[in-house]
Design a protein around this motif. Structure first.
Motif, short mmCIF file in Angstrom:
data_model
loop_
_atom_site.label_atom_id
_atom_site.label_comp_id
_atom_site.label_asym_id
_atom_site.label_seq_id
_atom_site.Cartn_x
_atom_site.Cartn_y
_atom_site.Cartn_z
N LYS A 36 35.26 46.94 40.89
CA LYS A 36 35.41 48.45 41.09
C LYS A 36 35.88 49.40 40.13
O LYS A 36 34.97 50.50 40.07
CB LYS A 36 36.13 48.61 42.56
CG LYS A 36 35.78 47.96 43.72
CD LYS A 36 36.88 48.23 44.87
CE LYS A 36 36.03 47.56 46.08
NZ LYS A 36 37.06 47.72 47.19
N ARG A 66 44.59 34.58 46.65
CA ARG A 66 44.28 35.98 47.01
C ARG A 66 44.50 37.03 46.00
O ARG A 66 43.84 38.02 45.77
CB ARG A 66 45.09 36.48 48.27
CG ARG A 66 45.03 37.63 48.97
CD ARG A 66 43.65 37.79 49.50
NE ARG A 66 43.41 39.07 50.32
CZ ARG A 66 42.38 39.83 50.41
NH1 ARG A 66 41.48 39.21 49.70
NH2 ARG A 66 42.45 41.11 50.85
N ILE A 67 45.47 37.05 45.24
CA ILE A 67 45.99 37.89 43.98
C ILE A 67 44.65 38.04 43.24
O ILE A 67 44.14 39.05 42.65
CB ILE A 67 47.16 37.62 43.51
CG1 ILE A 67 48.25 37.88 44.57
CG2 ILE A 67 47.18 38.55 42.02
CD1 ILE A 67 49.69 37.70 44.11
N LYS A 68 44.40 36.67 42.94
CA LYS A 68 43.09 36.64 41.81
C LYS A 68 41.89 37.12 42.17
O LYS A 68 41.25 37.96 41.49
CB LYS A 68 43.02 35.16 41.31
CG LYS A 68 44.02 34.33 40.67
CD LYS A 68 43.89 35.01 39.32
CE LYS A 68 44.84 34.31 38.34
NZ LYS A 68 45.10 34.94 37.03
N GLU A 69 41.70 37.13 43.59
CA GLU A 69 40.46 37.78 44.28
C GLU A 69 40.62 39.09 44.32
O GLU A 69 39.60 39.78 43.75
CB GLU A 69 40.29 37.30 45.54
CG GLU A 69 39.97 35.61 45.90
CD GLU A 69 39.91 35.37 47.16
OE1 GLU A 69 40.36 36.10 48.03
OE2 GLU A 69 39.62 34.00 47.45
N LEU A 70 41.72 39.70 44.46
CA LEU A 70 42.10 41.23 44.52
C LEU A 70 41.82 41.59 43.13
O LEU A 70 41.40 42.86 42.93
CB LEU A 70 43.26 41.40 45.11
CG LEU A 70 43.31 41.32 46.76
CD1 LEU A 70 44.71 41.45 47.16
CD2 LEU A 70 42.37 41.99 47.50
N GLU A 71 42.33 40.99 42.09
CA GLU A 71 42.27 41.55 40.79
C GLU A 71 40.84 41.38 40.32
O GLU A 71 40.36 42.25 39.66
CB GLU A 71 43.07 40.61 40.00
CG GLU A 71 44.57 40.77 40.03
CD GLU A 71 45.29 39.87 39.13
OE1 GLU A 71 44.95 38.90 38.68
OE2 GLU A 71 46.72 40.23 38.97
N ARG A 72 40.02 40.35 40.81
CA ARG A 72 38.60 40.38 40.27
C ARG A 72 37.85 41.67 40.96
O ARG A 72 36.93 42.29 40.30
CB ARG A 72 37.93 39.04 40.78
CG ARG A 72 37.70 38.11 39.51
CD ARG A 72 36.88 37.06 40.16
NE ARG A 72 38.00 35.81 40.36
CZ ARG A 72 38.16 35.32 41.50
NH1 ARG A 72 37.44 35.49 42.51
NH2 ARG A 72 38.93 34.36 41.74
N GLU A 73 38.19 41.92 42.27
CA GLU A 73 37.54 42.94 43.03
C GLU A 73 38.00 44.47 42.34
O GLU A 73 36.96 45.16 42.34
CB GLU A 73 38.08 43.02 44.38
CG GLU A 73 37.17 44.07 45.53
CD GLU A 73 37.57 43.84 46.73
OE1 GLU A 73 37.22 44.72 47.51
OE2 GLU A 73 38.21 42.85 47.29
N LEU A 74 39.19 44.48 42.06
CA LEU A 74 39.81 45.58 41.35
C LEU A 74 39.12 46.14 39.91
O LEU A 74 38.42 47.03 39.86
CB LEU A 74 41.25 45.82 41.26
CG LEU A 74 41.65 46.80 40.79
CD1 LEU A 74 41.44 48.10 41.26
CD2 LEU A 74 43.35 46.54 40.36
N ASP A 77 48.51 32.95 48.47
CA ASP A 77 48.90 34.02 47.57
C ASP A 77 48.42 34.45 46.12
O ASP A 77 47.83 35.30 45.96
CB ASP A 77 50.69 34.24 47.64
CG ASP A 77 50.92 34.84 49.11
OD1 ASP A 77 50.30 34.76 50.03
OD2 ASP A 77 52.39 34.37 49.55
#
Length: 113
Positions: free
Chosen positions: A86, A75-83, A72
């Motif tokens: 963007k 995944r949070i780190k990946e989502l933060e990088r993607e955000l 988790d």
């Protein structure tokens, strides 16, 4: 509960207490303890195995939870990088549109053309 040798009559706390009390006893001492409590040595050994099995199950659950927590976190780190990526792209696009509007206003061109 001293007179009852049915394992159904003993609470989990009591069975665990018996397991703790008998953990360091020899076979002879265990037999004597069981006679005093109205138990069979096999019952105590079964209770001990149950306690061990529960502990192992809890250890497996803790290990699984730790792995899930790690996944988790990743995944949070990946989502933060993607955000963040963007957000930067959106800011760049917004700046580009503002600049285009200013240039069109400066040159007197319609926005539709």
């Amino acid at each position: 509960m001293a007179g009852s040798n049915r394992s159904d009559d003993w609470s989990p706390e009591q069975t665990f207490s018996v397991v703790l009390e008998t953990a360091a006893l020899s076979e002879i001492e265990l037999s004597q303890y069981c006679r005093e409590k109205g138990l069979y040595p096999e019952q105590v050994k079964e209770w001990k195995q149950s306690c061990i099995a529960v502990d192992q199950t809890q250890a497996q659950v803790r290990k699984q939870l730790a792995q899930e927590r790690k996944a988790d976190h990743k995944r949070i780190k990946e989502l933060e990088r993607e955000l963040k990526r963007k957000d930067a792209a959106l800011a760049e696009t917004a700046a580009s549109l503002v600049l285009k509007k200013k240039l069109n206003a400066y040159w007197g061109e319609d926005e539709d053309s």
